[in-house]
Design a protein around this motif. Structure first.
Motif, PDB file in Angstrom:
ATOM      1  N   PRO A  36       0.808  -1.216   0.000  1.00  0.00           N
ATOM      2  CA  PRO A  36       0.000   0.000   0.000  1.00  0.00           C
ATOM      3  C   PRO A  36       0.843   1.267   0.000  1.00  0.00           C
ATOM      4  CG  PRO A  36       0.117  -0.909   2.208  1.00  0.00           C
ATOM      5  CD  PRO A  36       0.815  -1.892   1.318  1.00  0.00           C
ATOM      6  N   CYS A  37       0.206   2.381  -0.343  1.00  0.00           N
ATOM      7  CA  CYS A  37       0.883   3.666  -0.269  1.00  0.00           C
ATOM      8  C   CYS A  37       1.275   3.894   1.187  1.00  0.00           C
ATOM      9  CB  CYS A  37      -0.045   4.765  -0.767  1.00  0.00           C
ATOM     10  SG  CYS A  37       0.716   6.386  -0.721  1.00  0.00           S
ATOM     11  N   SER A  38       0.285   3.820   2.089  1.00  0.00           N
ATOM     12  CA  SER A  38       0.596   3.988   3.520  1.00  0.00           C
ATOM     13  C   SER A  38       0.156   2.773   4.321  1.00  0.00           C
ATOM     14  CB  SER A  38      -0.063   5.214   4.128  1.00  0.00           C
ATOM     15  OG  SER A  38      -0.954   5.835   3.270  1.00  0.00           O
TER      16      SER A  38
ATOM     17  N   LEU B 157       8.005  -5.807   0.402  1.00  0.00           N
ATOM     18  CA  LEU B 157       6.758  -5.112   0.746  1.00  0.00           C
ATOM     19  C   LEU B 157       7.042  -3.618   0.855  1.00  0.00           C
ATOM     20  CD1 LEU B 157       3.776  -5.221   1.886  1.00  0.00           C
ATOM     21  CD2 LEU B 157       4.835  -5.340   4.162  1.00  0.00           C
ATOM     22  N   ARG B 158       6.220  -2.800   0.218  1.00  0.00           N
ATOM     23  CA  ARG B 158       6.348  -1.357   0.409  1.00  0.00           C
ATOM     24  C   ARG B 158       5.218  -0.878   1.319  1.00  0.00           C
ATOM     25  NH1 ARG B 158       5.380   3.362  -2.727  1.00  0.00           N
ATOM     26  NH2 ARG B 158       4.174   3.857  -0.856  1.00  0.00           N
ATOM     27  N   GLY B 159       5.407   0.269   1.945  1.00  0.00           N
ATOM     28  CA  GLY B 159       4.358   0.851   2.770  1.00  0.00           C
ATOM     29  C   GLY B 159       4.935   2.042   3.496  1.00  0.00           C
TER      30      GLY B 159
ATOM     31  N   TYR C 106       5.797   7.318   7.193  1.00  0.00           N
ATOM     32  CA  TYR C 106       5.880   8.790   7.174  1.00  0.00           C
ATOM     33  C   TYR C 106       5.554   9.204   5.748  1.00  0.00           C
ATOM     34  CZ  TYR C 106       8.405   7.947  11.501  1.00  0.00           C
ATOM     35  OH  TYR C 106       8.758   7.529  12.752  1.00  0.00           O
ATOM     36  N   LYS C 107       4.483   9.969   5.573  1.00  0.00           N
ATOM     37  CA  LYS C 107       4.023  10.282   4.221  1.00  0.00           C
ATOM     38  C   LYS C 107       4.232  11.746   3.844  1.00  0.00           C
ATOM     39  CE  LYS C 107       2.623   7.970   1.798  1.00  0.00           C
ATOM     40  NZ  LYS C 107       3.407   7.078   0.891  1.00  0.00           N
ATOM     41  N   PRO C 108       4.849  11.986   2.697  1.00  0.00           N
ATOM     42  CA  PRO C 108       4.990  13.374   2.224  1.00  0.00           C
ATOM     43  C   PRO C 108       3.708  13.771   1.494  1.00  0.00           C
ATOM     44  CG  PRO C 108       6.092  11.840   0.727  1.00  0.00           C
ATOM     45  CD  PRO C 108       5.380  11.005   1.744  1.00  0.00           C
TER      46      PRO C 108
ATOM     47  N   SER D 200       2.632   3.270 -10.640  1.00  0.00           N
ATOM     48  CA  SER D 200       1.487   3.699  -9.832  1.00  0.00           C
ATOM     49  C   SER D 200       1.486   5.214  -9.697  1.00  0.00           C
ATOM     50  CB  SER D 200       1.532   3.031  -8.452  1.00  0.00           C
ATOM     51  OG  SER D 200       1.595   1.626  -8.595  1.00  0.00           O
ATOM     52  N   HIS D 201       2.598   5.778  -9.162  1.00  0.00           N
ATOM     53  CA  HIS D 201       2.692   7.235  -9.097  1.00  0.00           C
ATOM     54  C   HIS D 201       2.860   7.805 -10.501  1.00  0.00           C
ATOM     55  CE1 HIS D 201       3.543   6.001  -4.983  1.00  0.00           C
ATOM     56  NE2 HIS D 201       2.963   7.131  -4.645  1.00  0.00           N
ATOM     57  N   GLY D 202       3.446   7.007 -11.375  1.00  0.00           N
ATOM     58  CA  GLY D 202       3.704   7.455 -12.749  1.00  0.00           C
ATOM     59  C   GLY D 202       2.437   7.785 -13.519  1.00  0.00           C
TER      60      GLY D 202
ATOM     61  N   ILE E 128       4.857  -1.274  -7.199  1.00  0.00           N
ATOM     62  CA  ILE E 128       3.432  -1.194  -7.516  1.00  0.00           C
ATOM     63  C   ILE E 128       2.604  -1.077  -6.243  1.00  0.00           C
ATOM     64  CG2 ILE E 128       1.503  -2.463  -8.581  1.00  0.00           C
ATOM     65  CD1 ILE E 128       3.526  -3.417 -10.668  1.00  0.00           C
ATOM     66  N   GLU E 129       1.718  -0.066  -6.225  1.00  0.00           N
ATOM     67  CA  GLU E 129       0.869   0.099  -5.045  1.00  0.00           C
ATOM     68  C   GLU E 129      -0.331  -0.852  -5.106  1.00  0.00           C
ATOM     69  OE1 GLU E 129       2.007   4.461  -3.263  1.00  0.00           O
ATOM     70  OE2 GLU E 129       0.196   4.360  -4.488  1.00  0.00           O
ATOM     71  N   VAL E 130      -0.506  -1.579  -3.984  1.00  0.00           N
ATOM     72  CA  VAL E 130      -1.586  -2.570  -3.884  1.00  0.00           C
ATOM     73  C   VAL E 130      -2.299  -2.327  -2.555  1.00  0.00           C
ATOM     74  CG1 VAL E 130      -2.106  -5.049  -3.715  1.00  0.00           C
ATOM     75  CG2 VAL E 130      -0.219  -4.277  -5.195  1.00  0.00           C
TER      76      VAL E 130
ATOM     77  N   SER F 166      -4.487   6.951   1.399  1.00  0.00           N
ATOM     78  CA  SER F 166      -3.721   7.726   0.417  1.00  0.00           C
ATOM     79  C   SER F 166      -3.570   6.909  -0.859  1.00  0.00           C
ATOM     80  CB  SER F 166      -2.343   8.128   0.971  1.00  0.00           C
ATOM     81  OG  SER F 166      -1.571   7.001   1.314  1.00  0.00           O
ATOM     82  N   ASP F 167      -3.592   7.592  -1.980  1.00  0.00           N
ATOM     83  CA  ASP F 167      -3.344   7.010  -3.302  1.00  0.00           C
ATOM     84  C   ASP F 167      -4.227   5.816  -3.679  1.00  0.00           C
ATOM     85  OD1 ASP F 167      -1.542   8.989  -3.888  1.00  0.00           O
ATOM     86  OD2 ASP F 167       0.260   7.780  -3.540  1.00  0.00           O
ATOM     87  N   GLY F 168      -5.464   5.818  -3.188  1.00  0.00           N
ATOM     88  CA  GLY F 168      -6.399   4.758  -3.575  1.00  0.00           C
ATOM     89  C   GLY F 168      -6.603   4.632  -5.086  1.00  0.00           C
ATOM     90  N   PRO F 169      -6.817   5.761  -5.795  1.00  0.00           N
ATOM     91  CA  PRO F 169      -7.135   5.651  -7.231  1.00  0.00           C
ATOM     92  C   PRO F 169      -6.055   4.934  -8.060  1.00  0.00           C
ATOM     93  CG  PRO F 169      -7.605   7.865  -6.423  1.00  0.00           C
ATOM     94  CD  PRO F 169      -6.907   7.141  -5.308  1.00  0.00           C
ATOM     95  N   GLN F 170      -4.813   4.954  -7.584  1.00  0.00           N
ATOM     96  CA  GLN F 170      -3.742   4.315  -8.359  1.00  0.00           C
ATOM     97  C   GLN F 170      -3.382   2.924  -7.822  1.00  0.00           C
ATOM     98  OE1 GLN F 170      -0.961   7.506  -7.676  1.00  0.00           O
ATOM     99  NE2 GLN F 170       0.295   6.324  -6.295  1.00  0.00           N
ATOM    100  N   SER F 171      -4.098   2.477  -6.783  1.00  0.00           N
ATOM    101  CA  SER F 171      -3.732   1.193  -6.171  1.00  0.00           C
ATOM    102  C   SER F 171      -4.486   0.039  -6.807  1.00  0.00           C
ATOM    103  CB  SER F 171      -4.035   1.229  -4.671  1.00  0.00           C
ATOM    104  OG  SER F 171      -3.294   2.272  -4.069  1.00  0.00           O
TER     105      SER F 171
HETATM  106 MN    MN Z   1       1.760   6.639  -2.813  1.00  0.00          MN
END
Ligand code: MN
Ligand code: PEP
Length: 352
Positions: A108-110, A132-134, A137-139, A279-281, A305-307, A316-321
């Protein structure tokens, strides 16, 4: 400047040449290639005459100038040999670099709560992700948006690692948090917005965890490689470059413009491994699969890849997940291209 040693140069001679050059006030770095050893030299080389260096030893094949402003990050510095970044994880070493299977980092993004991060970690692992990404601390563009759960999210990432054996990639925004993040993270992410935070770059360069350096959204390729140079110059050779889309004039249909042309460009000027973040791209889940496939076809070393288990509820970033199901299907499609290029791990993980 680089000093190319002849094939079969005795080890003592390489040491002797390095010591002599260190005595000239230069910093020699030994780079062991497939066939030859190269000694990279950083320091005041502009006034040096390559012929004088050549005279130090009959084992020196050639002395070449590195023309690029990014010295250590340049392909010339390693005499054309790509580098590898090896990330130890509980499930074994994950290797980023040319000639290795494409590494997929997903999550996930966060980090929102324990259940979602562990569920996501298990599902992306089952589909073939290696890390695993996640974000803890989110900018965020707005100070009123969800800022990440911070320290408590680090504990949840540690729990997800424990449950799955997957290594963890998470962002460091502030040098003050570096030590506690490095206790959990297997790769430290420097986000697009911090690409030129030079004091942070120096700090991650002075510690041993590999660094994922995202391209600033308006950074040129040279600026990006100069940012990588900060990390390398501070002593950390383990840097992965991540393209995540750049700002252009049209954001009506996509969040950013994913610059896939960086793949062949970077390949021709740097030895560092390449990651693409579609995903952010793109900013839209529906566009992620095509760009991920294009990135593998173009020769990327890795993907991010955001999942999210429930993208419409993401903080955060639901539309691209992608959903875990969509991610699993994408992995099957990527395998077809990856295998054709001999860059996919076999046997395949089980279909979800
Ligand atoms: Mn994100
Ligand atoms: C992220 O990976 O969630 C992120 C914030 O990335 P970027 O720095 O590329 O915007």
């Amino acid at each position: 400047m680089i000093v190319v040693m002849k094939v079969g140069t005795p080890e003592e001679e390489i040491t002797r040449v390095s010591e002599e050059l260190a005595g000239w006030g230069l910093t020699p770095e030994k780079i062991v290639g497939k066939h030859k050893v190269v000694i990279g030299l950083v320091g005041e080389t502009a006034t040096l005459n390559p012929e004088h260096i050549q005279e130090i030893s009959p084992w020196i094949e050639s002395v070449l100038r590195v023309e690029k402003p990014f010295k250590r990050a340049s392909l010339e510095f390693r005499h054309g040999q790509p580098s590898e970044v090896v990330v130890p994880t509980p499930n074994g070493d994950v290797v980023f670099g040319m000639g290795h299977p494409v590494v997929v980092v997903a999550g996930p993004c966060s980090v929102e709560n324990e259940e979602m991060i562990i569920e996501t970690a298990k599902k992306v692992k089952q589909a073939g992700a290696k890390l695993l990404r996640g974000g803890a601390y989110k900018p965020r563009t707005s100070p009123y948006s969800f800022q990440g759960h911070g320290e408590s999210a680090l504990e949840l990432l540690a729990a997800a690692k424990e449950a799955t054996g997957l290594g963890v990639v998470t962002e460091v925004m502030d040098a003050a948090d570096l030590d506690k993040i490095a206790e959990v993270a297997d790769i430290l992410q420097i986000g697009a917005r911090n690409m030129q935070n030079f004091s942070l770059l120096k700090k991650v360069g002075r510690q041993p965890k590999p660094v994922l350096l995202k391209r600033g959204m308006s950074a040129t390729i040279t600026e990006w490689l100069m940012a990588a140079e900060y990390i390398l110059a501070a002593g950390n050779p383990n840097v992965i470059l991540c393209e995540r889309g750049i700002r252009a004039f049209d954001s009506e249909y996509v969040r950013n413009v994913l610059d896939l042309s960086v793949i062949p460009v970077l390949r021709s000027i740097t030895h560092l491994p390449i990651m693409i973040d579609p995903s952010h791209g793109t900013g839209k889940a529906e566009f992620v699969p095509s760009m991920a496939m294009a990135a593998v076809a173009a020769g990327t070393d890795s993907l991010m890849i955001e999942v999210h288990p429930n993208p419409s509820k993401a903080l955060s970033d639901g539309p691209q997940s992608l959903t875990p199901q969509a991610f699993s299907e994408l992995m099957q499609q990527l395998a077809v291209i990856g295998k054709t290029l001999n860059r996919w791990e076999t046997p395949q993980p089980a279909y979800l």
